[in-house]
Design an enzyme around this catalytic site. Structure first.
Site, PDB file in Angstrom:
ATOM      1  N   VAL A  15      22.147 -11.184 -15.942  1.00  0.00           N
ATOM      2  CA  VAL A  15      22.292 -11.916 -14.760  1.00  0.00           C
ATOM      3  C   VAL A  15      22.340 -13.409 -14.955  1.00  0.00           C
ATOM      4  O   VAL A  15      22.785 -14.211 -14.629  1.00  0.00           O
ATOM      5  CB  VAL A  15      21.327 -11.214 -13.683  1.00  0.00           C
ATOM      6  N   ARG A  38      14.924 -15.293 -27.705  1.00  0.00           N
ATOM      7  CA  ARG A  38      16.400 -15.379 -26.935  1.00  0.00           C
ATOM      8  C   ARG A  38      16.671 -16.734 -27.003  1.00  0.00           C
ATOM      9  O   ARG A  38      17.918 -17.105 -26.805  1.00  0.00           O
ATOM     10  CB  ARG A  38      15.848 -14.783 -25.362  1.00  0.00           C
ATOM     11  N   CYS A 264      20.326  -0.998 -12.413  1.00  0.00           N
ATOM     12  CA  CYS A 264      20.397  -1.014 -10.968  1.00  0.00           C
ATOM     13  C   CYS A 264      20.532   0.228 -10.279  1.00  0.00           C
ATOM     14  O   CYS A 264      19.727   0.773  -9.491  1.00  0.00           O
ATOM     15  CB  CYS A 264      21.847  -1.804 -10.638  1.00  0.00           C
TER      16      CYS A 264
END
Length: 427
Positions: A15, A38, A264
């Protein structure tokens, strides 16, 4: 509230990174993540989630004006005026919401919050989390007063991992703010980069509720067709043929049976259910849908074993190939993948399971599920007693699945993706 703000994105996953890159086209953006690996990957201009093209990432990283800077150092966030929190909101083994990442992110932001700053949350939550849980943390760690010294907003994420058509700027964005002025500010901020437009909700709670029901609605509809699939298999009727026939009516909703995982659809309904139960209401339909969908992995395994027995195929010690481990097609995301339920159930029957997925990361699969992943199709055997197509990756369309099977084997298609002439069963 600053007119041309520096924007900080907290959490650079599926996201946060696409949003950071979109904002970096018009604003100075600080991307923050506690995962140093990351950050190093992003600084090198590489996105392993494959949500952002490397050239697009490198463009904003190298921009002389505006652009993106990524960091794992919280003190770098002090330069920002707007903070957008995009951390995950998972559930625990009891399917209860886990708000720890959200609370820690709020602490981090609270420590650098200044007069006039705005904090926007995108993480999926139940109605009330932003104002009842996150804002008090911001006040505690900043020493500032809500809606006087700083403001808040909520704009639910609508990222669809792996979807290169419906990208972040092409999906209409719901926005909200803690005061009318803050709401307008937040809406204008997103409208400046979201080409699909925005929808300003009347309150933060409305925006939170809108997000959590979007995926709950999908979950319930998929649960319905999963139940239909179970019924029609008992009746020896092809579920896909039934859905195709029913789909000729103009108002028939087109959903297909399958495994419901991911960050989700398989999670959000539990957030709404938890809040409902706290208020003394038992959400029967929501939880019934969850029970149906959470049980589909073991159901698929049982159906495969039944087919193997019907074909006089050996079961104990049989070699089974599972095609796909990610939660959806053409995407490396393995979070909350329900394919692992199929694998675990097969192993309870003492079957030897090989997992093949060209998209997933073998190290992540080992870490998350404790399973060995075969990435290269050339490393597969050619005598599997059963093959299960669990994820509809494009790469599997051209694969010679039949050529990998032993004589008298079972091929089961969870996604109704393979040539119907080579399969023994499907949902």
């Amino acid at each position: 509230m600053k007119e041309n703000p520096t924007i900080a994105i907290i959490g650079l996953g599926y996201v946060g990174l696409p949003l950071a890159v979109a904002f970096a086209e018009k604003y100075s953006v600080i991307g923050f993540d506690i995962n140093e690996k990351r950050i190093a990957e992003l600084q090198a201009g590489k996105d392993n989630t494959l949500e952002v093209a490397d050239e697009d990432l490198q463009k904003v990283l190298q921009a002389s004006e505006n652009g993106l800077k990524v960091s794992s150092h919280p003190e770098d966030l002090a330069q920002a005026n707007v903070y957008v929190v995009t951390v995950p909101t998972p559930t625990n083994k009891h399917n209860q919401p886990v708000l720890i990442p959200l609370e820690k992110a709020s602490e981090t932001v609270g420590k650098v919050l200044k007069q006039g700053d705005v904090v926007i949350y995108e993480s999926t939550v139940y109605p009330g989390v932003t104002e009842d849980i996150c804002v008090p943390i911001l006040e505690q760690f900043s020493g500032l007063t809500f809606n006087q010294d700083f403001f808040a907003g909520y704009s639910p994420e609508r990222i669809n991992p792996g979807d290169k058509e419906h990208t972040v700027t092409k999906i209409l964005k719901v926005t909200s703010g803690s005061t009318p002025e803050a709401a307008t500010y937040v809406d204008n901020l997103y409208a400046s980069v979201i080409t699909a437009g925005t929808h300003l909700a009347p309150s933060i709670k409305v925006a939170e509720a809108a997000k959590v029901i979007e995926n709950s609605q999908r979950d319930i509809n998929i649960a319905f067709v999963n139940e239909l699939s179970k019924i029609f298999r008992l009746l020896e009727i092809d579920t896909q043929a039934v859905l195709e026939a029913a789909g000729t009516k103009w108002n028939f909703l087109k959903f297909t049976p399958g495994l419901v995982g991911g960050h989700c659809i398989g999670v959000d309904p539990y957030y709404l259910a938890q809040k409902a139960m706290e208020e003394g209401y038992n959400p029967e339909i929501i939880l019934a849908g969850r029970r149906m969908n959470d049980g589909m992995g073991s159901y698929v395994a049982h159906e495969v074993v039944k087919l193997m027995i019907q074909k006089d195929c050996k079961v104990k010690g049989a070699n089974v190939l599972v095609l796909g481990i990610t939660f959806k097609e053409n995407c490396p995301d393995i979070r909350n993948s329900k394919v692992i339920d199929v694998v675990n159930e097969l192993e309870r029957y003492n079957l030897q399971v090989t997992i093949h997925d060209p998209w997933a990361n073998a190290e992540e699969v080992q870490l998350e599920f404790g399973k060995v992943l075969v990435n290269d199709v050339s490393d597969l055997e050619k005598n599997y007693d059963a093959i299960i197509l669990a994820v509809a990756h494009k790469a599997f369309k051209d694969m010679n699945v039949k050529g990998l099977s032993a004589p008298n084997s079972v091929i089961f298609d969870v996604k109704a993706f393979l040539d119907s002439t080579i399969i023994d069963g499907r949902l």
